[in-house]
Design a protein around this motif. Structure first.
Motif, short mmCIF file in Angstrom:
data_model
loop_
_atom_site.label_atom_id
_atom_site.label_comp_id
_atom_site.label_asym_id
_atom_site.label_seq_id
_atom_site.Cartn_x
_atom_site.Cartn_y
_atom_site.Cartn_z
N VAL A 189 -17.10 -26.39 -22.60
CA VAL A 189 -15.93 -26.43 -23.47
C VAL A 189 -15.99 -27.60 -24.45
CG1 VAL A 189 -13.42 -26.64 -23.54
CG2 VAL A 189 -14.51 -25.30 -21.74
N MET A 190 -16.36 -28.77 -23.93
CA MET A 190 -16.45 -29.95 -24.80
C MET A 190 -17.39 -29.70 -25.98
SD MET A 190 -14.38 -31.89 -23.83
CE MET A 190 -13.51 -31.06 -22.53
N ILE A 191 -18.56 -29.18 -25.64
CA ILE A 191 -19.57 -28.95 -26.66
C ILE A 191 -19.11 -27.93 -27.69
CG2 ILE A 191 -21.81 -27.79 -26.90
CD1 ILE A 191 -22.97 -29.67 -25.03
N GLU A 192 -18.43 -26.91 -27.23
CA GLU A 192 -17.91 -25.90 -28.16
C GLU A 192 -16.88 -26.53 -29.09
OE1 GLU A 192 -19.01 -22.76 -28.44
OE2 GLU A 192 -20.43 -23.11 -26.82
N LEU A 193 -16.02 -27.35 -28.53
CA LEU A 193 -15.00 -28.02 -29.34
C LEU A 193 -15.64 -28.95 -30.36
CD1 LEU A 193 -12.27 -28.87 -26.68
CD2 LEU A 193 -11.99 -27.36 -28.66
N GLU A 194 -16.61 -29.69 -29.91
CA GLU A 194 -17.30 -30.62 -30.81
C GLU A 194 -17.91 -29.89 -32.00
OE1 GLU A 194 -20.26 -32.89 -28.79
OE2 GLU A 194 -18.79 -33.80 -27.46
N ARG A 195 -18.57 -28.78 -31.69
CA ARG A 195 -19.24 -28.04 -32.76
C ARG A 195 -18.20 -27.48 -33.72
NH1 ARG A 195 -22.66 -25.39 -29.71
NH2 ARG A 195 -21.58 -23.41 -29.76
N LEU A 196 -17.14 -26.97 -33.17
CA LEU A 196 -16.04 -26.47 -33.98
C LEU A 196 -15.57 -27.55 -34.94
CD1 LEU A 196 -14.67 -23.78 -34.01
CD2 LEU A 196 -13.19 -24.52 -32.16
N MET A 197 -15.31 -28.72 -34.40
CA MET A 197 -14.82 -29.81 -35.22
C MET A 197 -15.82 -30.20 -36.29
SD MET A 197 -13.04 -32.16 -32.38
CE MET A 197 -11.45 -31.69 -31.71
N TYR A 198 -17.07 -30.27 -35.86
CA TYR A 198 -18.10 -30.63 -36.83
C TYR A 198 -18.08 -29.65 -37.99
CZ TYR A 198 -22.51 -31.42 -39.07
OH TYR A 198 -23.46 -31.68 -40.00
N HIS A 199 -18.05 -28.36 -37.67
CA HIS A 199 -18.22 -27.36 -38.72
C HIS A 199 -17.00 -27.13 -39.59
CE1 HIS A 199 -22.06 -26.24 -36.73
NE2 HIS A 199 -22.40 -26.17 -37.98
N ILE A 200 -15.84 -27.38 -39.08
CA ILE A 200 -14.70 -27.24 -40.00
C ILE A 200 -14.54 -28.49 -40.84
CG2 ILE A 200 -13.45 -25.62 -38.54
CD1 ILE A 200 -11.59 -27.86 -37.76
N VAL A 202 -13.72 -31.48 -40.04
CA VAL A 202 -12.67 -32.42 -39.68
C VAL A 202 -13.20 -33.85 -39.87
CG1 VAL A 202 -11.29 -33.32 -37.77
CG2 VAL A 202 -11.70 -30.87 -37.98
N ILE A 203 -14.46 -33.94 -39.61
CA ILE A 203 -15.14 -35.23 -39.63
C ILE A 203 -15.07 -35.90 -41.01
CG2 ILE A 203 -17.44 -36.24 -39.51
CD1 ILE A 203 -16.82 -33.22 -37.44
N ASP A 205 -13.20 -35.53 -43.76
CA ASP A 205 -11.99 -35.96 -44.49
C ASP A 205 -11.20 -37.06 -43.78
OD1 ASP A 205 -10.36 -32.82 -43.64
OD2 ASP A 205 -10.90 -34.53 -42.40
N GLN B 11 -26.69 -31.40 -29.95
CA GLN B 11 -25.78 -31.58 -28.80
C GLN B 11 -26.55 -31.63 -27.49
OE1 GLN B 11 -23.08 -28.27 -29.81
NE2 GLN B 11 -21.47 -29.81 -29.83
N MET B 105 -11.61 -36.83 -27.80
CA MET B 105 -10.62 -35.80 -28.09
C MET B 105 -9.36 -36.10 -27.30
SD MET B 105 -12.72 -32.30 -27.99
CE MET B 105 -14.48 -32.43 -28.21
N VAL B 143 -7.61 -28.17 -34.60
CA VAL B 143 -8.36 -27.31 -33.67
C VAL B 143 -7.49 -26.95 -32.47
CG1 VAL B 143 -10.27 -27.28 -32.03
CG2 VAL B 143 -10.63 -28.18 -34.32
N LEU B 169 -11.03 -22.24 -30.49
CA LEU B 169 -11.92 -21.95 -29.38
C LEU B 169 -11.26 -20.83 -28.59
CD1 LEU B 169 -14.49 -22.64 -27.94
CD2 LEU B 169 -13.28 -24.37 -26.63
N LEU B 183 -12.67 -21.16 -38.53
CA LEU B 183 -13.84 -20.94 -37.70
C LEU B 183 -13.42 -20.59 -36.28
CD1 LEU B 183 -16.51 -21.78 -39.29
CD2 LEU B 183 -16.95 -23.09 -37.23
N ASN B 185 -14.86 -19.95 -32.35
CA ASN B 185 -15.93 -20.02 -31.35
C ASN B 185 -15.46 -19.23 -30.14
OD1 ASN B 185 -18.15 -22.72 -30.87
ND2 ASN B 185 -17.54 -21.87 -32.80
#
Lengths: 205, 205
Positions: A189-200, A202-203, A205, B11, B105, B143, B169, B183, B185
């Motif tokens: 779950v953590m990794i999925e959330l991280e990737r989600l955040m990276y790709h939208i 969020v980082i 802005d 990751q 998070m 997210v 997610l 996005l 996931n």
DNA sequence: AATAAAATGTGAAAACTGTAACAATAAAAT
DNA sequence: ATTTTATTGTTACAGTTTTCACATTTTATT
């Protein structure tokens, strides 16, 4: 016959087809499936073609026929027994899932080191890991859900493999080391959330 | 800067590196990481190289430096607030997770239509979806974890997006339709199990 | 100091994946 | 019956990803 990338797509098609069927549709077209799955129509046709599934030119694809072929490919015809190891937060939630039957899967047992968990409060019998071999042999189990804490995941997986498990759906945040003949699917779950955040982004802005 | 395939690998590297660090190691080599992650050593070097991470010829890579760079890339420096919608089996399990903090998070709220769920039994306040906008605005959430039943997943996701969510997610077994800027996931236990079974060849024998 | 060994870094080749263009065919329209 | 239209199926192409081969650098050894 089909590789990992294709398998994932076929599963998407299947979900879409089941939905179409529920809506009462009898046939469908590569374009409709494309819209539903975000896979290009050409690629969908190619996938079907490669799996020996034929449509009718201008007539589209027969939904029942498609689902039948996918059923063959994924072996939903034969019932598969599975087990779950670890009844913590996630494990307890997963053991109560009722969707297994839909895919012709059968949750036959759960395992936990904590004797307090070995009650009848769960929909399947709960054993100590000592009974693992017995259960695996009795029910011909080859796939297990692993939902134990991080620190014991590697050891537990070794024990599972030792006793005949060949596929592990791993919920522990650990890269399991297993022999070549064993397959691990990680759900993290953590990794999925991280990737989600990276790709939208969020980082940024 | 890095695409989806690379992100997944990065990751993996991160997990391995954290493990190495915990073991007290200071530096590592592409080969060690390869063994740990099952990614080829060349590819690992190429990934690092492309991310502007340099090792020392013959000296390997500095673990802290690598982790630092990955931290920058994944934005773990900035705290990210997340919410969870749906406190059924899975939702309840996920809201109790404690690993969120590790990745910087912060689970700030949960939502459920059932008023009975809106108690203090959970580690975060539980609201009705009516308060969604308020929470999103207050905590600058982008997210969400979606863990509602299948039948309401599409509608709920639409509502989330309407109120500013840009990453979902999704634990519901549904292919969500969302606008381009959003996005999704998917985490689907059945599908993972099916693929596992397919690939270990349970089907054939 | 010279040589050998063990790593990284990278350009070119190979393998894999997806797209575009279009021929073939079936259904619908005229 | 003929023409048009919509859809599949396929071949050739383009793009992406991974591997291979090897140059480069650093460290260790003699």
């Amino acid at each position: 016959m089909v590789n990992l990338v294709q398998t994932k797509r076929l599963q998407k098609y299947r979900m879409a087809l089941l939905r179409f069927k529920k809506m009462g549709l009898k046939k469908t077209f590569s374009h409709s499936l494309s819209e539903e799955t975000s896979v290009s129509a050409v690629l969908i046709r190619k996938d079907f073609s490669q799996c020996g599934i034929r449509g009718k030119r201008r007539g589209g694809y027969d939904i029942d026929l498609l689902l039948g072929e996918l059923k063959k490919i994924f072996g939903h015809e034969k019932e598969q027994n599975i087990i779950i190891v670890g009844l913590g937060n996630i494990g307890s939630a997963l053991v109560k899932y009722e969707d297994y039957r839909q895919s012709n899967m059968n949750m036959v047992a759960a395992f936990d080191i904590d004797p307090a968990k070995r009650t009848r409060r769960y929909p399947v019998p709960v054993y100590s890991l000592e009974n693992l071999r017995e259960v695996i042999d009795t029910f011909d189990v080859s796939v297990a859900i692993l939902a134990v804490p991080e620190f014991s995941a590697q050891e537990t997986s070794r024990y599972l493999v030792e006793n005949g498990i060949r596929g592990i759906l791993n919920f522990a945040p650990v890269l399991l080391k297993v022999p070549d003949h064993v397959l691990v699917n990680n759900v993290n779950v953590m990794i999925e959330l991280e990737r989600l955040m990276y790709h939208i982004g969020v980082i940024q802005d």
